[in-house]
Design a protein around this motif. Structure first.
Motif, PDB file in Angstrom:
ATOM      1  N   LEU A 267     -18.843  14.937 -19.408  1.00 23.31           N
ATOM      2  CA  LEU A 267     -19.089  13.676 -20.284  1.00 23.31           C
ATOM      3  C   LEU A 267     -18.779  14.039 -21.804  1.00 23.31           C
ATOM      4  O   LEU A 267     -18.178  13.124 -22.580  1.00 23.31           O
ATOM      5  CB  LEU A 267     -20.417  13.247 -20.194  1.00 23.31           C
ATOM      6  CG  LEU A 267     -20.854  11.778 -20.845  1.00 23.31           C
ATOM      7  CD1 LEU A 267     -19.996  10.591 -20.185  1.00 23.31           C
ATOM      8  CD2 LEU A 267     -22.213  11.629 -20.826  1.00 23.31           C
ATOM      9  N   SER A 268     -19.101  15.266 -22.224  1.00 17.50           N
ATOM     10  CA  SER A 268     -18.827  15.586 -23.606  1.00 17.50           C
ATOM     11  C   SER A 268     -17.469  15.811 -24.130  1.00 17.50           C
ATOM     12  O   SER A 268     -17.109  15.638 -25.162  1.00 17.50           O
ATOM     13  CB  SER A 268     -19.563  16.994 -23.749  1.00 17.50           C
ATOM     14  OG  SER A 268     -21.173  16.715 -23.655  1.00 17.50           O
ATOM     15  N   ALA A 269     -16.587  16.134 -22.817  1.00 24.04           N
ATOM     16  CA  ALA A 269     -15.214  16.277 -23.041  1.00 24.04           C
ATOM     17  C   ALA A 269     -14.536  15.027 -23.034  1.00 24.04           C
ATOM     18  O   ALA A 269     -13.265  15.024 -22.947  1.00 24.04           O
ATOM     19  CB  ALA A 269     -14.792  17.328 -22.075  1.00 24.04           C
ATOM     20  N   GLY A 270     -15.163  13.688 -22.929  1.00 27.52           N
ATOM     21  CA  GLY A 270     -14.691  12.376 -22.757  1.00 27.52           C
ATOM     22  C   GLY A 270     -14.312  12.188 -21.519  1.00 27.52           C
ATOM     23  O   GLY A 270     -13.698  11.099 -21.149  1.00 27.52           O
ATOM     24  N   ASP A 272     -15.055   9.947 -18.080  1.00 26.96           N
ATOM     25  CA  ASP A 272     -15.655   8.726 -17.802  1.00 26.96           C
ATOM     26  C   ASP A 272     -16.813   8.548 -17.051  1.00 26.96           C
ATOM     27  O   ASP A 272     -16.822   9.289 -16.015  1.00 26.96           O
ATOM     28  CB  ASP A 272     -14.462   7.820 -17.146  1.00 26.96           C
ATOM     29  CG  ASP A 272     -14.974   6.422 -16.757  1.00 26.96           C
ATOM     30  OD1 ASP A 272     -15.023   5.502 -17.717  1.00 26.96           O
ATOM     31  OD2 ASP A 272     -15.327   5.933 -15.630  1.00 26.96           O
ATOM     32  N   ARG A 298     -24.383   5.611 -27.416  1.00 26.69           N
ATOM     33  CA  ARG A 298     -22.975   6.171 -27.112  1.00 26.69           C
ATOM     34  C   ARG A 298     -22.306   5.178 -26.171  1.00 26.69           C
ATOM     35  O   ARG A 298     -21.124   5.064 -26.271  1.00 26.69           O
ATOM     36  CB  ARG A 298     -23.481   7.527 -26.265  1.00 26.69           C
ATOM     37  CG  ARG A 298     -22.075   7.882 -25.668  1.00 26.69           C
ATOM     38  CD  ARG A 298     -22.035   9.565 -25.561  1.00 26.69           C
ATOM     39  NE  ARG A 298     -20.736  10.130 -25.247  1.00 26.69           N
ATOM     40  CZ  ARG A 298     -20.537  11.405 -25.345  1.00 26.69           C
ATOM     41  NH1 ARG A 298     -21.494  12.525 -25.283  1.00 26.69           N
ATOM     42  NH2 ARG A 298     -19.497  11.887 -24.598  1.00 26.69           N
ATOM     43  N   GLU A 301     -20.788   2.687 -28.349  1.00 27.08           N
ATOM     44  CA  GLU A 301     -19.525   3.441 -28.877  1.00 27.08           C
ATOM     45  C   GLU A 301     -18.426   3.375 -28.022  1.00 27.08           C
ATOM     46  O   GLU A 301     -17.365   3.086 -28.445  1.00 27.08           O
ATOM     47  CB  GLU A 301     -19.877   4.761 -29.760  1.00 27.08           C
ATOM     48  CG  GLU A 301     -18.723   5.610 -30.052  1.00 27.08           C
ATOM     49  CD  GLU A 301     -19.194   6.985 -30.344  1.00 27.08           C
ATOM     50  OE1 GLU A 301     -18.319   7.630 -31.062  1.00 27.08           O
ATOM     51  OE2 GLU A 301     -20.395   7.332 -30.412  1.00 27.08           O
ATOM     52  N   ALA A 302     -18.477   3.794 -26.940  1.00 31.58           N
ATOM     53  CA  ALA A 302     -17.596   3.752 -25.939  1.00 31.58           C
ATOM     54  C   ALA A 302     -17.084   2.273 -25.632  1.00 31.58           C
ATOM     55  O   ALA A 302     -15.755   1.988 -25.461  1.00 31.58           O
ATOM     56  CB  ALA A 302     -17.975   4.360 -24.534  1.00 31.58           C
ATOM     57  N   ASN A 305     -14.919   1.022 -28.472  1.00 36.96           N
ATOM     58  CA  ASN A 305     -13.698   1.810 -28.806  1.00 36.96           C
ATOM     59  C   ASN A 305     -12.712   1.221 -27.587  1.00 36.96           C
ATOM     60  O   ASN A 305     -11.680   1.145 -27.971  1.00 36.96           O
ATOM     61  CB  ASN A 305     -13.752   3.444 -28.157  1.00 36.96           C
ATOM     62  CG  ASN A 305     -14.503   4.174 -29.249  1.00 36.96           C
ATOM     63  OD1 ASN A 305     -14.632   3.715 -30.453  1.00 36.96           O
ATOM     64  ND2 ASN A 305     -15.240   5.196 -29.164  1.00 36.96           N
TER      65      ASN A 305
END
Length: 310
Positions: A267-270, A272, A298, A301-302, A305
């Motif tokens: 998750l930290s690496a992006g 889904d 978070r 934020e997603a 984006n």
């Protein structure tokens, strides 16, 4: 104390029918069915004592809120925790809804609207990326025999590299060798999911297979103990206990923490969140959100984006 003798024949038949329904249509796991049966039996036994005798399904579907609260108070008084009581209440609601749906004119509102006790969900703590890598290396350094070291490295690598539960990793058989690019895993409740296999995990398992002194037939467990039997989860837990003491890691650095670390680092690496849910085999996205420690900020934020005009 639960005593099936306190159940009326109607209630006993209804309970068995409900459990059979969960088994056939919902695919509930045997342990889940056992727990539900125990919870509902305890509830019905209490009602029989509390109300002076066993009752049929009509009365059970319309239990007043006062009696339900008396049962919950009784359970707490005998030491049942909030989490366990919430599970028991969920089982009672499911059973009550089942019998109410099968007869006209039954009002189960009181039971179905009851609120369970609040409890704080205990979340596993992930390791850092460096600590996870160090854990794999340290676990593999402990055994004196090369094949055992390779085995332990392979198991822990599967937990961290594929997000498997320890039971799922140890449930692999000789038929899974060599590991395919995608594993079909049967998890909780008999639900299957597809999990991509990283090259490092495939290589770790291949090294173990090459060194293993036992014949890994398709129908037998892939991971073996030193006497050739199925590898015990407790041995891997013990190996991690020793490794975390060497590394100065907290007691939360367990096999399950490796699976949690897989999800958190992804998750930290992006990654889904929905995809991570599928990889972990969670039925609910909210479970994955809690499991990975994702907060509302978070998620918003997603969302912004992905939808800049929102």
């Amino acid at each position: 104390m639960t005593d099936p003798a306190f159940l009326s024949p109607q209630a006993r038949d209804a309970l068995q029918s409900w459990l059979a329904h969960l088994r056939a249509l919902d695919g509930a796991a045997p342990k889940t069915l056992e727990a539900y049966g125990r919870d509902v039996t305890g509830y019905l036994s209490f009602l029989a004592r509390h109300r002076g005798g066993a009752e049929g399904t009509v009365a059970l579907a319309s239990v007043p809120l006062s009696d339900l609260r008396a049962w919950m108070a009784h359970e707490r008084a005998r030491g049942l925790g909030a989490r366990s009581l919430a599970r028991s209440l969920s089982a009672v609601k499911g059973f009550t809804a089942y019998i109410a749906d099968r007869a006209e004119g039954l009002d189960a509102t009181a039971v179905l609207s009851a609120r369970g006790p609040k409890f704080r969900r205990k979340l596993p703590r992930p390791l850092t990326i460096d600590a996870a890598a160090a854990m794999i290396d340290t676990v593999a350094e402990q055994p004196s025999e090369a094949w055992v070291a390779a085995r332990d490295r392979a198991v822990i690598t599967l937990l961290y590299g594929c997000g498997l539960r320890i039971s799922e990793a140890l449930g692999l058989t000789g038929a899974d060798d060599p590991l395919p690019e995608t594993l079909r895993i049967t998890g909780k409740g008999g639900k299957t999911r597809l999990v991509p296999v990283l090259p490092v995990a495939a290589e770790a398992v291949a090294d173990y297979v090459r060194l293993c002194p036992f014949d890994l037939t398709p129908a037998e467990p892939l991971f073996r103990g030193v006497r050739g039997g199925a590898l015990s989860p407790r041995l891997m837990q013990s190996a991690m206990e020793k490794a975390r003491m060497q590394l100065g890691l907290p007691a939360t650095a367990t096999p399950h923490a490796m699976r949690h670390s897989f999800a958190t680092h992804l998750l930290s690496a992006g990654g889904d969140l929905r995809a991570i849910q599928e990889l972990l085999g969670h039925a609910s996205l909210s479970t994955t959100q809690a499991y990975t420690g994702v907060d509302a900020a978070r998620l918003m934020e997603a969302y912004h984006n992905a939808h800049p005009r929102a």
